[in-house]
Design a protein around this motif. Sequence first.
Motif, short mmCIF file in Angstrom:
data_model
loop_
_atom_site.label_atom_id
_atom_site.label_comp_id
_atom_site.label_asym_id
_atom_site.label_seq_id
_atom_site.Cartn_x
_atom_site.Cartn_y
_atom_site.Cartn_z
N VAL A 77 1.05 -1.27 -0.22
CA VAL A 77 0.06 0.17 0.21
C VAL A 77 0.94 1.23 0.01
O VAL A 77 1.69 1.42 0.87
N LEU A 78 0.83 1.89 -1.13
CA LEU A 78 1.59 3.23 -1.26
C LEU A 78 1.00 4.43 -0.56
O LEU A 78 0.02 4.85 -0.63
N VAL A 79 1.82 5.03 0.48
CA VAL A 79 1.16 6.23 1.20
C VAL A 79 2.24 7.39 1.04
O VAL A 79 3.57 7.07 1.42
N MET A 80 1.61 8.60 0.65
CA MET A 80 2.43 9.68 0.87
C MET A 80 2.30 10.38 2.25
O MET A 80 1.08 11.01 2.22
N ASN A 81 2.99 10.52 2.99
CA ASN A 81 3.12 11.36 4.30
C ASN A 81 3.64 12.67 4.05
O ASN A 81 3.93 13.08 3.03
N LYS A 82 3.18 13.53 4.97
CA LYS A 82 3.59 15.04 4.97
C LYS A 82 3.01 15.68 3.88
O LYS A 82 3.52 16.56 3.04
N SER A 83 1.58 15.30 3.75
CA SER A 83 0.94 15.97 2.53
C SER A 83 0.00 17.29 2.74
O SER A 83 -0.77 17.77 1.94
N GLU A 84 0.14 17.48 4.34
CA GLU A 84 -0.55 18.69 4.84
C GLU A 84 -0.31 19.92 4.01
O GLU A 84 -1.20 20.80 3.98
N ALA A 85 0.82 20.11 3.27
CA ALA A 85 1.27 21.36 2.89
C ALA A 85 0.77 21.28 1.28
O ALA A 85 0.90 22.57 0.90
N LEU A 86 0.21 20.21 0.89
CA LEU A 86 -0.07 20.32 -0.64
C LEU A 86 -1.56 20.72 -0.73
O LEU A 86 -2.46 20.18 0.04
N ASP A 87 -1.97 21.32 -1.93
CA ASP A 87 -3.29 21.52 -2.06
C ASP A 87 -3.99 21.11 -3.51
O ASP A 87 -3.06 20.78 -4.64
N GLU A 88 -5.16 20.68 -3.32
CA GLU A 88 -5.80 20.05 -4.75
C GLU A 88 -6.17 21.23 -5.76
O GLU A 88 -5.96 21.11 -6.76
N ALA A 89 -6.15 22.51 -4.98
CA ALA A 89 -6.65 23.55 -5.92
C ALA A 89 -5.63 24.11 -6.81
O ALA A 89 -5.69 24.61 -8.01
N ASP A 90 -4.26 24.21 -6.27
CA ASP A 90 -3.20 24.60 -7.21
C ASP A 90 -2.44 23.33 -8.02
O ASP A 90 -1.60 23.73 -8.64
N GLY A 91 -3.05 22.26 -7.70
CA GLY A 91 -2.50 20.88 -8.61
C GLY A 91 -1.36 20.27 -7.97
O GLY A 91 -0.89 19.49 -8.53
N SER A 92 -0.82 21.07 -6.76
CA SER A 92 0.32 20.29 -6.16
C SER A 92 0.23 18.96 -5.68
O SER A 92 0.98 18.04 -5.74
N LEU A 93 -1.13 18.66 -5.02
CA LEU A 93 -1.05 17.34 -4.53
C LEU A 93 -1.28 16.39 -5.70
O LEU A 93 -0.87 15.31 -5.72
N ALA A 94 -2.10 16.72 -6.90
CA ALA A 94 -2.20 15.75 -8.30
C ALA A 94 -0.82 15.51 -8.73
O ALA A 94 -0.51 14.24 -9.03
N ALA A 95 -0.03 16.64 -8.58
CA ALA A 95 1.39 16.41 -9.09
C ALA A 95 2.23 15.53 -8.47
O ALA A 95 2.95 14.59 -8.95
N ALA A 96 2.22 15.57 -7.00
CA ALA A 96 2.88 14.64 -6.25
C ALA A 96 2.40 13.16 -6.40
O ALA A 96 3.10 11.98 -6.49
N ALA A 97 1.16 12.96 -6.49
CA ALA A 97 0.33 11.68 -6.57
C ALA A 97 0.96 11.24 -8.10
O ALA A 97 0.96 10.07 -8.06
N GLY A 98 0.76 11.84 -9.00
CA GLY A 98 1.45 11.22 -10.41
C GLY A 98 2.65 10.85 -10.31
O GLY A 98 2.98 9.82 -10.96
#
Length: 417
Positions: free
Chosen positions: A35-56
């Motif tokens: 199970v792949l888990v990204m920790n320390k994601s509180e600083a990323l935001d869906e609105a500016d695309g940073s979360l999607a970029a990290a997930a990709g």
Amino acid sequence: SNFAIFLIAARDGLQPMDLQVGKWLRKHAPGINIVLVMNKSEALDEADGSLAAAAGEAYNLGFGDPIAISAETGLGMADLYATLRPLLETYMLRVLDATKDNGSTESEESKLPLQLAIVGRPNVGKSTLLNTLLQEERVLVGPEAGLTRDSIRAQFEFDGRTIYMVDTAGWLERTKEKGPASLSIMQTRKNLMRAHVVALVLDGEEIAKARKSMKHAEVVIARQALEEGRGLVVIVNKMDLLRGKQKSKLYEDVIKAVPEELQKLIPQVTGIPVVFVSALEGRGRIAVTRQVIETYEKWCLRLSTAGLNRWLRKVMSRHSWRDQAAQPKIKYFTQVKARPPTFVAFVKGKTELSDTEIRFLTKSLKEDFNMGGIPIRILQRSLSRKDEGTGKSTFSKGSHTGKVVENVPSDKRSVTT
């Protein structure tokens, strides 16, 4: 392991070491569910695309879509739970259905070397007993109390089985003395925690004089061994001092009184085996060894789920319940671990088994499967109506251990998946 959480740091991006770990997992752990888990994601935001970029970027590791969490703030923990729960439930159902035979199965664990701790008050004959079992003068013995200050470890073979014995110092009472006595107490307690089976040695002559089987210190050590989930064997030594025409009645009284008083002092575990020996004369050596091995095999016993549920139906039918509504609504019953035997009763809805019902199940298990003398733990889990239809079990947060053994600490040897 059956499952592994592959943890990466989302705000740092994918690092070369992450790629190396991913490559290693694909090569060396193909059977493990990752199970792949990204920790320390509180600083990323869906609105500016940073979360999607990290997930990709994390998706390139080849372990599917990552789960974004923040272990520090608790963000995404519900998503992680929702991902893990069906995986664990599917695995548990597969384990429960794996065993189809009727009776008990011999555990591989029962073939492992046996760890035996010999404990008791000073001058009851622990070191003499160890020498008798080894059939050599391994430990210094004498009439003076307290000759053994350090725990002494020895090994011997019996019927192809390896047994490691530890002769402990005879200080079970708490003492204010600083020095060897205090250190001996600490060593005795540590060895008791490491043991599989604890042999509690009593003085037969003292029992005959005091007309009392166990002193406070001996009751404390016996209860502690059982609460820690260890097997217990009681050995009454120095029975040679009670032989002869004048002492024949004392001899018989001791043999009769010790098991009865033991049951009164430690009622939570029935059928604790008692062996009467004379370590000085070498009498009872084989009986002690066989009883220790028998207790260890019971401690490692595993029972099939199919056999347990057939047993459950018989037990429920032969007991005279006050009425049908008073009968516990147990859907099914299974063993989840050995060393000591631990069972789970899956109950319907939000009902919980009472302490009386758990004691009834424990007593029936001991009688029907010859499991006397070892602690048995029974847990309970709720099974909702929805889960009954799908066959999936729900591990409720409100489940608890039945108070068969009070204040049961966690067992460091327990296996988790």
